[in-house]
Design a protein around this motif. Structure first.
Motif, PDB file in Angstrom:
ATOM      1  N   VAL A   1      -7.591   1.682   9.122  1.00 49.76           N
ATOM      2  CA  VAL A   1      -6.965   0.434   9.608  1.00 49.76           C
ATOM      3  C   VAL A   1      -5.765   0.825  10.469  1.00 49.76           C
ATOM      4  CG1 VAL A   1      -7.637  -1.016   7.645  1.00 49.76           C
ATOM      5  CG2 VAL A   1      -5.474   0.210   7.566  1.00 49.76           C
ATOM      6  N   GLY A   2      -5.368  -0.099  11.336  1.00 50.17           N
ATOM      7  CA  GLY A   2      -4.196   0.128  12.180  1.00 50.17           C
ATOM      8  C   GLY A   2      -4.514   1.004  13.383  1.00 50.17           C
ATOM      9  N   GLY A   3      -3.569   1.025  14.321  1.00 46.17           N
ATOM     10  CA  GLY A   3      -3.698   1.867  15.514  1.00 46.17           C
ATOM     11  C   GLY A   3      -4.974   1.618  16.302  1.00 46.17           C
TER      12      GLY A   3
ATOM     13  N   THR B   1      -0.641   5.701   1.419  1.00 42.54           N
ATOM     14  CA  THR B   1      -0.639   4.651   2.461  1.00 42.54           C
ATOM     15  C   THR B   1      -1.938   3.848   2.502  1.00 42.54           C
ATOM     16  OG1 THR B   1      -1.434   6.264   4.062  1.00 42.54           O
ATOM     17  CG2 THR B   1       0.944   5.960   3.946  1.00 42.54           C
ATOM     18  N   GLY B   2      -2.685   3.846   1.436  1.00 41.17           N
ATOM     19  CA  GLY B   2      -3.948   3.097   1.421  1.00 41.17           C
ATOM     20  C   GLY B   2      -4.898   3.627   2.469  1.00 41.17           C
TER      21      GLY B   2
ATOM     22  N   ALA C   1      -4.469   3.159   5.675  1.00 40.87           N
ATOM     23  CA  ALA C   1      -3.786   3.394   6.951  1.00 40.87           C
ATOM     24  C   ALA C   1      -3.402   4.861   7.056  1.00 40.87           C
ATOM     25  CB  ALA C   1      -2.532   2.530   7.034  1.00 40.87           C
ATOM     26  N   MET C   2      -3.370   5.374   8.289  1.00 35.85           N
ATOM     27  CA  MET C   2      -2.859   6.738   8.479  1.00 35.85           C
ATOM     28  C   MET C   2      -1.418   6.793   7.961  1.00 35.85           C
ATOM     29  SD  MET C   2      -0.688   8.459  10.635  1.00 35.85           S
ATOM     30  CE  MET C   2      -0.602   7.618  12.190  1.00 35.85           C
TER      31      MET C   2
ATOM     32  N   ALA D   1     -10.333  -1.797   5.978  1.00 35.22           N
ATOM     33  CA  ALA D   1      -9.724  -1.578   4.656  1.00 35.22           C
ATOM     34  C   ALA D   1     -10.789  -1.649   3.570  1.00 35.22           C
ATOM     35  CB  ALA D   1      -8.668  -2.637   4.414  1.00 35.22           C
ATOM     36  N   ASN D   2     -10.655  -0.799   2.591  1.00 39.60           N
ATOM     37  CA  ASN D   2     -11.553  -0.883   1.439  1.00 39.60           C
ATOM     38  C   ASN D   2     -10.899  -1.815   0.421  1.00 39.60           C
ATOM     39  OD1 ASN D   2     -12.874  -0.336  -1.110  1.00 39.60           O
ATOM     40  ND2 ASN D   2     -13.804   1.419  -0.079  1.00 39.60           N
TER      41      ASN D   2
ATOM     42  N   MET E   1       1.921   6.190   9.326  1.00 40.11           N
ATOM     43  CA  MET E   1       3.215   6.525   9.933  1.00 40.11           C
ATOM     44  C   MET E   1       4.173   5.339   9.940  1.00 40.11           C
ATOM     45  SD  MET E   1       3.538   9.648  10.671  1.00 40.11           S
ATOM     46  CE  MET E   1       4.962   9.544  11.704  1.00 40.11           C
TER      47      MET E   1
ATOM     48  N   PRO F   1      -8.361   0.389  -2.271  1.00 38.44           N
ATOM     49  CA  PRO F   1      -7.615   0.714  -1.052  1.00 38.44           C
ATOM     50  C   PRO F   1      -7.354   2.223  -0.952  1.00 38.44           C
ATOM     51  CG  PRO F   1      -6.642  -1.168  -2.145  1.00 38.44           C
ATOM     52  CD  PRO F   1      -7.673  -0.631  -3.085  1.00 38.44           C
TER      53      PRO F   1
ATOM     54  N   PHE G   1       0.817  -1.223   0.000  1.00 39.19           N
ATOM     55  CA  PHE G   1       0.000   0.000   0.000  1.00 39.19           C
ATOM     56  C   PHE G   1       0.849   1.271   0.000  1.00 39.19           C
ATOM     57  CE2 PHE G   1      -2.474  -3.308   2.102  1.00 39.19           C
ATOM     58  CZ  PHE G   1      -3.580  -3.335   1.273  1.00 39.19           C
TER      59      PHE G   1
ATOM     60  N   MET H   1       4.026   2.712   7.985  1.00 37.36           N
ATOM     61  CA  MET H   1       4.294   2.336   6.601  1.00 37.36           C
ATOM     62  C   MET H   1       5.390   3.200   5.986  1.00 37.36           C
ATOM     63  SD  MET H   1       1.216   1.821   3.962  1.00 37.36           S
ATOM     64  CE  MET H   1       0.212   0.738   4.933  1.00 37.36           C
TER      65      MET H   1
HETATM   66  P1  ADP Z   1       0.068   2.897  10.207  1.00 38.94           P
HETATM   67  O1  ADP Z   1       1.020   2.807   9.049  1.00 38.94           O
HETATM   68  O2  ADP Z   1      -1.049   3.840   9.990  1.00 38.94           O
HETATM   69  O3  ADP Z   1       0.784   3.166  11.488  1.00 38.94           O
HETATM   70  P2  ADP Z   1      -0.073   0.073  10.382  1.00 38.94           P
HETATM   71  O4  ADP Z   1       1.356   0.051  10.551  1.00 38.94           O
HETATM   72  O5  ADP Z   1      -0.853  -0.692  11.374  1.00 38.94           O
HETATM   73  O6  ADP Z   1      -0.687   1.537  10.348  1.00 38.94           O
HETATM   74  O7  ADP Z   1      -0.380  -0.391   8.889  1.00 38.94           O
HETATM   75  C1  ADP Z   1      -1.574  -0.851   8.458  1.00 38.94           C
HETATM   76  C2  ADP Z   1      -1.515  -2.345   8.214  1.00 38.94           C
HETATM   77  O8  ADP Z   1      -2.746  -2.722   7.594  1.00 38.94           O
HETATM   78  C3  ADP Z   1      -0.412  -2.755   7.272  1.00 38.94           C
HETATM   79  O9  ADP Z   1       0.142  -3.949   7.733  1.00 38.94           O
HETATM   80  C4  ADP Z   1      -1.115  -3.001   5.950  1.00 38.94           C
HETATM   81  O10 ADP Z   1      -0.488  -3.988   5.178  1.00 38.94           O
HETATM   82  C5  ADP Z   1      -2.492  -3.458   6.405  1.00 38.94           C
HETATM   83  N1  ADP Z   1      -3.563  -3.135   5.444  1.00 38.94           N
HETATM   84  C6  ADP Z   1      -4.525  -3.968   5.043  1.00 38.94           C
HETATM   85  N2  ADP Z   1      -5.357  -3.382   4.170  1.00 38.94           N
HETATM   86  C7  ADP Z   1      -4.920  -2.115   4.023  1.00 38.94           C
HETATM   87  C8  ADP Z   1      -5.354  -0.997   3.260  1.00 38.94           C
HETATM   88  N3  ADP Z   1      -6.448  -1.045   2.494  1.00 38.94           N
HETATM   89  N4  ADP Z   1      -4.652   0.141   3.354  1.00 38.94           N
HETATM   90  C9  ADP Z   1      -3.580   0.211   4.142  1.00 38.94           C
HETATM   91  N5  ADP Z   1      -3.113  -0.791   4.878  1.00 38.94           N
HETATM   92  C10 ADP Z   1      -3.761  -1.956   4.833  1.00 38.94           C
END
Ligand code: ADP
Length: 594
Positions: free
Chosen positions: A518-520, A365-366, A368-369, A539-540, A371, A544, A342, A373
């Motif tokens: 997603v995440g956090g 970052t898709g 996800a917020m 996640a969409n 940080m 994405p 992503f 990634m």
């Molecule tokens: P952040 O980068 O916001 O701190 P994470 O480190 O938890 O959040 O990253 C999001 C996780 O979700 C990653 O492991 C990513 O591969 C997974 N993921 C699944 N689907 C999606 C999506 N649609 N967009 C972004 N991340 C996704």
């Protein structure tokens, strides 16, 4: 049928956290009061006629009976007849008088009686009576969902029962076992580190309960009021919070419908600031009545900027030119994008301070917020660069040129996360009827407050009335990082009279909305429910990034609603008065068309 009597102050003064005994007194009072009310409600219910008719009947009965009896007694005194000898009509009149007196006392006298019952606390009342927030507008909005005091029937709200261990009665903590007691002692003595409890016990809830008890004993301070039960401690392990001892409850209100880009949203807001939700709700109403708001997403990219040091400025500049050379972008993005499917590198912007280089990486970052990634991608590139720049000394993966959780011009100008502009044209009639002000007053206030006033204050990204209020409340409700409210609330609010000066064009431009779905904290049960309400949970899969982008537009739309409402409250309350006071206009501004 409902008796729509306002709750008495005594009924409103319940305060969680009072000693148990006073709670019992309070509880008994509440029960008694509610029984009294119920009794009179039931009496009225039996009659099955509208309240005003029964009131009318009993009033008439009371005064007629009183008049009849007075008349009769005067007659008896005049004719020297004995007073104690009663005719059938005298008895009927006395019975009617007593019955109607009991009814009227029960209906109108209870409020007075309750108001003289000793109250548990004065603090709550003060909060009740003193509404000095400058976005206090709830009374102006007659829609039922308003969360302000006037809209709440407190007679129906049960007080929170304070338990000895601090959790609510619905979530009394499980008793500690003999084993737990041993572990608590070892944590208090220091032989078992508090942070190791989850790993040692393999039971997150039990670890939290033991840590909490050990903390109370070692600190000598009570955690009463901070609930322990009713929370999934497994869900936060290794991701959201370390060494938990409970959780803080924040009420979630909803504002809406927010009519945005042709769809309706009900916006969850977690806040303890009275009338914030009601104010945003009124803004939503004005937007809705004017045909809705529209948004444009201008950019979408999370940034991270490591700082590296060389032995000379010229060497630092060499790396800057290398990174910014379009010919090198493909190889750099290949390396960067390895960390996630992503995270896609968008650009690298460099700044130099002497022999130190700051490289601001931006990537999509898709949902996800982002940080984590972006940080992983940056780490890949730093490792890759070491081959060609072995003299590069990596000082820190974050060198503050990112810039995360600090007010910074780079975010305001370049953007961070999602950059969104949201606009609406609010009709003159809506400004007058819903917002209780006029277009000219709003435009002038915006110019003097949000633009000029903020310039005088030297703000950074703060050309707005209270964007951070709405941003923070939505962030907390939906599991965003509340600390990112700093840059996410950067916003310039613009207002202009359009359509021959009749209607109001309002926009909010927010360059740094940092949100994810997603995440956090987004995966926690409560936060995930709020995301679900907005239909942006998780996640969409088809597209994405669509969920988090939609969430960013909803944040901007809600901020627009909040700005509209607060600015209107200010314009109606202060600006018009000052116009009149300083005699710039001899007319009441609220009554003239702009
Ligand atoms: P952040 O980068 O916001 O701190 P994470 O480190 O938890 O959040 O990253 C999001 C996780 O979700 C990653 O492991 C990513 O591969 C997974 N993921 C699944 N689907 C999606 C999506 N649609 N967009 C972004 N991340 C996704």
């Amino acid at each position: 049928m409902d008796i729509r009597r306002p709750p008495s102050k005594a009924m409103r003064s319940g305060k969680a956290g009072e000693p148990f005994k006073s709670y019992q007194n309070y509880s008994n009072n509440m029960k008694q009061q509610q029984q009294n009310l119920k009794a009179s409600s039931d009496a009225v219910l039996l009659l099955r006629v509208p309240l005003y008719i029964t009131n009318g009947i009993f009033f008439t009965l009371f005064f007629s009976a009183a008049y009849f009896l007075l008349h009769r007694w005067r007659e008896k005194i005049r004719t020297s007849a004995p007073l104690h000898i009663l005719s059938l009509s005298d008895i009927a009149a006395i019975v009617s008088l007593i019955a109607s007196f009991i009814y009227l006392l029960g209906f109108f006298g209870i409020g007075f009686l309750l108001s003289i019952i000793p109250r548990a606390s004065h603090d709550h009342e003060d909060a009740w009576d003193v509404h000095n927030n400058d976005h206090l507008i709830a009374k102006e909005d007659s829609r039922p969902p308003g969360p302000c005091a006037a809209a709440i029937d407190y007679s129906l709200v049960p007080p929170v029962l304070p338990c000895t261990n601090g959790s609510s009665n619905a979530a009394a903590p499980l008793p500690l076992s003999q084993d737990d007691e041993e572990i608590i002692k070892s944590v208090v003595s220091g032989s078992t580190p508090s942070y190791s409890l989850e790993a040692k016990l393999g039971d997150c809830r039990r670890a939290a309960a033991i840590r909490r008890e050990a903390l109370q004993r070692s600190s000598g301070r009570s955690l009463e009021g901070l609930p322990l039960e009713g929370f999934d401690y497994d869900s936060i392990l290794g991701q959201c919070c370390e060494m938990p001892v409970g959780y803080v409850q924040i009420p979630v209100g909803v504002a809406g419908p927010l009519f945005l880009d042709g769809k309706e949203y009900t916006v969850p807001m977690a806040t303890t600031e009275g009338c914030l939700v009601a104010s945003t709700n009124r803004g939503c109403k004005a937007i809705y009545a004017s045909g809705g708001a529209t948004t444009v997403l201008l950019r979408d990219g999370m940034t991270r900027a490591p700082v590296v040091r060389f032995s000379s400025a010229s060497r630092a500049a060499e790396l800057k030119f290398f990174l910014e050379d379009p010919l090198n972008f493909e190889s750099l993005s290949l390396v960067f994008n390895r960390s996630s499917r992503f995270g896609k590198l968008q650009y690298i912007k460099c700044a130099i301070a002497g022999k130190n280089l700051y490289m601001r990486f931006s990537c999509s970052t898709g949902d996800a917020m982002g940080m984590n990634m972006v940080s992983k991608g940056v780490q890949n590139v730093l490792d890759f660069l070491q081959d060609d720049f072995p003299d590069m000394d990596v000082i820190g993966i974050s060198g503050n040129f990112c810039s995360d959780k600090k007010p910074a011009a780079v975010n305001w100008i370049e953007g961070r996360g999602k950059s969104v502009v949201c606009e609406a044209i609010i009709k003159e009639e809506v400004v007058r009827k819903v917002l209780k002000t006029n277009v000219a007053a709003l435009v002038e206030l915006n110019m003097l407050k949000n633009l000029t006033g903020s310039a005088v204050a030297g703000v950074l990204g703060g050309f707005n009335a209270h964007a951070s209020n709405i941003v923070s409340a939505i962030y907390i409700a939906t599991g965003q990082d509340p600390a990112q409210n700093v840059e996410s609330s950067h916003c310039i609010t613009m207002m202009e009279a359009v359509n021959d000066g009749k209607d109001l064009h309002i926009s909010v431009t927010m360059p740094s909305i940092e949100v994810g779905t997603v995440g956090g904290g987004t995966q926690l049960a409560s936060q995930s429910a709020c995301l679900n309400l907005l239909d942006v949970k998780g996640a969409n899969r088809d597209s994405p990034g669509s969920n988090s982008r939609l969430l960013a537009t909803i944040v901007a739309g809600s901020v627009l609603a909040g700005e509209l409402s607060l600015m209107s409250a200010l314009a109606a309350g202060q600006l018009v008065k000052s116009h009149l006071k300083y005699n710039r206009s001899s007319k009441d501004m609220s009554k003239i068309s702009p």
